[in-house]
Design a protein around this motif. Structure first.
Motif, PDB file in Angstrom:
ATOM      1  N   ASP A   8      -2.470  -3.664   3.168  1.00 16.74           N
ATOM      2  CA  ASP A   8      -3.356  -2.462   3.040  1.00 16.74           C
ATOM      3  C   ASP A   8      -4.460  -3.214   2.571  1.00 16.74           C
ATOM      4  OD1 ASP A   8      -5.478  -0.473   1.455  1.00 16.74           O
ATOM      5  OD2 ASP A   8      -3.334   0.319   2.254  1.00 16.74           O
ATOM      6  N   GLU A   9      -5.653  -3.067   3.763  1.00 14.92           N
ATOM      7  CA  GLU A   9      -6.700  -2.721   3.964  1.00 14.92           C
ATOM      8  C   GLU A   9      -7.336  -2.976   2.642  1.00 14.92           C
ATOM      9  OE1 GLU A   9      -7.652  -5.553   5.886  1.00 14.92           O
ATOM     10  OE2 GLU A   9      -6.583  -5.550   7.569  1.00 14.92           O
ATOM     11  N   ARG A  10      -7.017  -1.982   2.339  1.00 22.18           N
ATOM     12  CA  ARG A  10      -8.081  -1.429   0.777  1.00 22.18           C
ATOM     13  C   ARG A  10      -8.265  -1.823   0.159  1.00 22.18           C
ATOM     14  NH1 ARG A  10      -7.261   4.851   0.157  1.00 22.18           N
ATOM     15  NH2 ARG A  10      -9.041   4.682  -1.025  1.00 22.18           N
ATOM     16  N   ILE A  11      -6.706  -1.929   0.038  1.00 18.94           N
ATOM     17  CA  ILE A  11      -6.217  -3.154  -1.832  1.00 18.94           C
ATOM     18  C   ILE A  11      -6.926  -5.028  -1.170  1.00 18.94           C
ATOM     19  CG2 ILE A  11      -4.294  -4.748  -2.667  1.00 18.94           C
ATOM     20  CD1 ILE A  11      -2.733  -2.178  -1.742  1.00 18.94           C
ATOM     21  N   GLU A  42      -9.604  -5.577   0.227  1.00 15.24           N
ATOM     22  CA  GLU A  42     -11.107  -5.527  -0.338  1.00 15.24           C
ATOM     23  C   GLU A  42     -11.456  -5.626  -1.372  1.00 15.24           C
ATOM     24  OE1 GLU A  42     -12.441  -2.000   2.137  1.00 15.24           O
ATOM     25  OE2 GLU A  42     -12.038  -2.517   3.742  1.00 15.24           O
ATOM     26  N   VAL A  43     -10.060  -4.302  -2.308  1.00 15.12           N
ATOM     27  CA  VAL A  43     -10.412  -4.985  -3.739  1.00 15.12           C
ATOM     28  C   VAL A  43     -10.256  -5.924  -4.105  1.00 15.12           C
ATOM     29  CG1 VAL A  43      -9.333  -3.665  -5.947  1.00 15.12           C
ATOM     30  CG2 VAL A  43     -10.011  -2.250  -3.783  1.00 15.12           C
ATOM     31  N   GLN A  74      -1.655   4.667  -3.492  1.00  9.86           N
ATOM     32  CA  GLN A  74      -2.189   4.197  -3.704  1.00  9.86           C
ATOM     33  C   GLN A  74      -1.916   3.562  -5.191  1.00  9.86           C
ATOM     34  OE1 GLN A  74      -4.992   2.206  -1.201  1.00  9.86           O
ATOM     35  NE2 GLN A  74      -3.193   3.224   0.021  1.00  9.86           N
ATOM     36  N   SER A  96     -12.801  -8.327  -3.778  1.00  8.16           N
ATOM     37  CA  SER A  96     -14.289  -8.078  -5.068  1.00  8.16           C
ATOM     38  C   SER A  96     -13.576  -8.155  -6.224  1.00  8.16           C
ATOM     39  CB  SER A  96     -14.617  -5.933  -4.494  1.00  8.16           C
ATOM     40  OG  SER A  96     -12.958  -5.937  -5.046  1.00  8.16           O
ATOM     41  N   GLY A  98       0.827  -1.030  -0.125  1.00 11.79           N
ATOM     42  CA  GLY A  98      -0.265   0.281   0.232  1.00 11.79           C
ATOM     43  C   GLY A  98       0.745   1.289  -0.277  1.00 11.79           C
ATOM     44  N   ILE A 125      -4.260   0.250  -6.550  1.00 10.49           N
ATOM     45  CA  ILE A 125      -5.992   0.574  -6.104  1.00 10.49           C
ATOM     46  C   ILE A 125      -6.611   1.484  -7.211  1.00 10.49           C
ATOM     47  CG2 ILE A 125      -6.855  -1.338  -4.579  1.00 10.49           C
ATOM     48  CD1 ILE A 125      -6.680   1.521  -2.527  1.00 10.49           C
TER      49      ILE A 125
END
Length: 234
Positions: free
Chosen positions: A56-59, A61-62, A22, A65, A15, A25
């Motif tokens: 990285d938590e956002r990465i 999640e993406v 970022q 998904s 991340g 993503i």
């Protein structure tokens, strides 16, 4: 699987990108950068499992998904600016053992296709080698490169063959494009690197070899994708 051998694909995506925050993503032509790699990997005839190594938590999640697995979070010490590139791959192999082949797919190569991935694997198997990595013809031949002395004198990088006086006469030179790395798991654990004396090259065209590192690279990739779509409509 390929010829009865299991294949694990690892997508490293930390991340802390400095050049483009970022980056992994950031949207490219309507979808997150990492999604381009996940989608092509999912089309593979040979890859058995696709995992993303990230801190990285956002990465995470993406990635989930878009259909990749994030079965573990990468330790912070393996997500630093000075972390060796192979460290996350070797860590992922320890976390998910038991596969015969490892394929590393960097998300910064969004124009690489499933044909590139599978063909690189096939070449590795067919030539019975331990490792195969993707390369492309370089635009700038090292035969025409120089370093500068303290007095600004031009010092040729390559001095072995001074008989080459025309650019057209210089031999083809290939450069790693960072798109596909393939290796036997046991061999990779032993050597700790995809690049070794035994490694062979899989040639990819320049138009699919762009490696995104800056905002300018993103703009170039956007232009290439738009041009490809325009050509498909015609």
């Amino acid at each position: 699987m390929i010829q009865g051998k299991s294949v694990l694909a690892i997508i490293p995506a930390r991340g802390g990108s400095k050049g483009v925050p970022q980056k992994n993503i950031r949207y490219l032509s309507g979808k997150p950068l990492i999604a381009w790699t996940i989608q092509e990997a999912k089309k593979s005839n040979y890859i058995d499992r696709i995992v993303v190594s990230t801190d990285d938590e956002r990465i995470a999640e993406v990635a989930n998904s878009w259909g990749a697995e994030v079965p573990f979070m990468r330790p912070p010490e393996l997500a630093q600016d000075n972390t060796p590139g192979m460290a996350p791959i070797l860590h992922a192999m320890k976390m998910i053992p038991g596969y015969d082949y490892i394929v590393e797919l960097q998300p910064t190569s969004p124009l690489r296709t499933v044909e590139d991935i599978d063909s690189c694997l096939e070449q590795c198997i067919e030539q019975n080698v331990d490792s195969c990595v993707s390369v492309t013809l370089t635009d700038k031949s090292p035969y025409w490169m120089y370093s500068l002395s303290e007095c600004k004198e031009l010092i040729p990088v390559i001095t072995k063959n001074n008989t080459i006086t025309r650019r057209q006469d210089s031999p083809d030179v290939f450069v790693l494009n960072g798109a596909v790395f393939v290796a036997k798991s046991a061999w990779l654990e032993h050597t700790g690197n995809f690049l070794h004396e035994e490694t062979i090259g899989f040639v990819m065209p320049k138009e699919r070899s762009i490696d995104l590192d800056t905002t300018l690279d993103f703009a170039l990739a956007e232009a290439i994708i738009k041009e490809e779509k325009r050509s498909e409509w015609q």
